[in-house]
Write an enzyme that holds these catalytic residues in place. Structure first.
Site, PDB file in Angstrom:
ATOM      1  N   GLY A  55      32.576 -12.664 -33.946  1.00 49.90           N
ATOM      2  CA  GLY A  55      32.105 -13.866 -34.610  1.00 49.90           C
ATOM      3  C   GLY A  55      33.796 -14.658 -34.660  1.00 49.90           C
ATOM      4  O   GLY A  55      34.767 -14.359 -34.543  1.00 49.90           O
ATOM      5  N   GLN A  60      39.134 -21.642 -37.436  1.00 52.73           N
ATOM      6  CA  GLN A  60      39.502 -20.669 -36.344  1.00 52.73           C
ATOM      7  C   GLN A  60      40.271 -21.413 -34.730  1.00 52.73           C
ATOM      8  O   GLN A  60      41.516 -20.955 -34.276  1.00 52.73           O
ATOM      9  CB  GLN A  60      39.277 -19.251 -36.469  1.00 52.73           C
ATOM     10  CG  GLN A  60      38.919 -18.548 -37.393  1.00 52.73           C
ATOM     11  CD  GLN A  60      38.210 -16.984 -37.171  1.00 52.73           C
ATOM     12  OE1 GLN A  60      37.421 -16.927 -36.987  1.00 52.73           O
ATOM     13  NE2 GLN A  60      39.538 -16.111 -36.968  1.00 52.73           N
ATOM     14  N   LEU A 101      40.340 -12.393 -35.529  1.00 54.55           N
ATOM     15  CA  LEU A 101      40.555 -12.877 -34.202  1.00 54.55           C
ATOM     16  C   LEU A 101      42.061 -14.047 -34.663  1.00 54.55           C
ATOM     17  O   LEU A 101      42.587 -13.781 -33.775  1.00 54.55           O
ATOM     18  CB  LEU A 101      39.990 -13.504 -33.583  1.00 54.55           C
ATOM     19  CG  LEU A 101      38.459 -12.615 -32.803  1.00 54.55           C
ATOM     20  CD1 LEU A 101      38.166 -13.880 -32.057  1.00 54.55           C
ATOM     21  CD2 LEU A 101      39.139 -11.766 -32.001  1.00 54.55           C
ATOM     22  N   GLU A 143      32.395 -15.033 -41.526  1.00 54.83           N
ATOM     23  CA  GLU A 143      32.346 -16.222 -41.297  1.00 54.83           C
ATOM     24  C   GLU A 143      32.336 -17.052 -42.433  1.00 54.83           C
ATOM     25  O   GLU A 143      33.587 -17.763 -42.239  1.00 54.83           O
ATOM     26  CB  GLU A 143      31.529 -16.641 -40.303  1.00 54.83           C
ATOM     27  CG  GLU A 143      32.084 -15.323 -38.925  1.00 54.83           C
ATOM     28  CD  GLU A 143      33.284 -15.278 -38.742  1.00 54.83           C
ATOM     29  OE1 GLU A 143      34.295 -16.259 -38.277  1.00 54.83           O
ATOM     30  OE2 GLU A 143      33.972 -13.662 -37.769  1.00 54.83           O
ATOM     31  N   HIS A 146      35.711 -17.973 -43.926  1.00 54.03           N
ATOM     32  CA  HIS A 146      36.417 -18.600 -43.221  1.00 54.03           C
ATOM     33  C   HIS A 146      36.510 -19.696 -43.155  1.00 54.03           C
ATOM     34  O   HIS A 146      37.808 -20.520 -43.393  1.00 54.03           O
ATOM     35  CB  HIS A 146      36.511 -18.360 -41.827  1.00 54.03           C
ATOM     36  CG  HIS A 146      37.052 -17.427 -40.899  1.00 54.03           C
ATOM     37  ND1 HIS A 146      38.929 -17.177 -41.029  1.00 54.03           N
ATOM     38  CD2 HIS A 146      37.049 -16.361 -40.177  1.00 54.03           C
ATOM     39  CE1 HIS A 146      38.891 -16.055 -40.861  1.00 54.03           C
ATOM     40  NE2 HIS A 146      37.602 -15.872 -40.444  1.00 54.03           N
TER      41      HIS A 146
HETATM   42 ZN    ZN Z   1      38.250 -14.126 -38.989  1.00 54.97          ZN
END
Ligand code: ZN
Length: 177
Positions: A55, A60, A101, A143, A146
Site C-alpha cells: 500500500g 508518502q 515504505l 494507509e 497516513h
Molecule cells: Zn506507511
C-alpha cells in the site's frame, strides 16, 4: 481543480521518508477528479510494487491529498485506488507487525481491526464500497492513518522503541538525503 493543488508530473513522484513533514500533515479531501489523478495513482502503484509494498498513500509521495493505493496479493487486476476513504465498519482486533515504505527497516506491532467496510471514491468520483478482512483490512487502516498524518512509530511499545532505535536514528541522520 483540486483544492488549489497542481498535480506534479507523475514521473517526478518519489517516496518521501520519515521525518519529512509532509507525512505529518492531515491530507485534504479530493474535490475534483481530473484525468491527471489517474496518472498519479498509476505511478504510486508502480512505486509501491518497486519497493515490494502492499500500500502507498499520497502523502508518502509528497501529495497531501486523501488518496491511497493498495494491492495485497500482487495481482494487478486487484489494484485498488481509494479516494476520500472512510470506514463504515471496523470489527475485531489483531496485533501484527507492520512496516512502512516511509520507514525502511522499522517494524512496529500494531493492533488493527480484522474486518473493515470502507467507502471511497474511485478515479471518476463515484462512490464504491469495499469489504476486507485480515491483511486487506490492515492495509486500509495503515494507509488511512497516513491521510491523517499518523505513522506506525506513534504507537511504539518500549520493546518496539528499543528494536527500532537504530533505524530511526539513521533516518533522522539521512534527512534530508
Ligand atoms: Zn506507511
Amino acid at each position: 481543480m483540486m483544492v488549489g493543488m497542481k498535480l506534479p508530473k507523475p514521473e517526478k513522484l518519489r517516496i518521501h521518508l520519515h521525518p519529512d513533514p509532509v507525512l505529518r500533515k492531515v491530507a485534504k479531501p479530493v474535490s475534483d477528479f481530473p484525468a491527471e489523478l489517474e496518472a498519479v495513482a498509476r505511478r504510486m502503484l508502480e512505486l509501491m510494487r518497486r519497493e515490494e509494498g502492499v500500500g502507498l498513500a499520497a502523502p508518502q509521495v509528497g501529495l497531501s491529498i486523501r488518496l491511497f493505493v493498495c494491492n495485497v496479493d500482487g495481482d494487478a487486476k486487484r489494484d485498488l485506488i481509494c479516494i476520500n476513504p472512510r470506514f463504515i465498519t471496523l470489527e475485531g482486533a489483531e496485533e501484527k507487525e507492520e512496516g512502512c515504505l516511509s520507514l525502511p527497516s522499522v517494524k512496529v506491532l500494531m493492533r488493527r481491526a480484522t474486518h473493515a467496510v470502507m467507502e471511497a471514491h474511485d478515479l471518476s468520483g463515484r462512490t464504491f464500497r469495499a469489504e476486507g478482512d485480515g491483511l486487506a483490512a490492515r492495509v486500509w487502516q495503515h494507509e488511512s492513518d497516513h491521510l491523517d498524518g499518523r505513522l506506525i512509530i506513534d504507537n511504539m511499545s518500549a520493546t518496539d522503541e528499543i528494536a527500532n532505535r537504530r533505524a530511526l536514528k539513521q533516518l533522522k541522520t539521512d534527512y534530508p538525503a
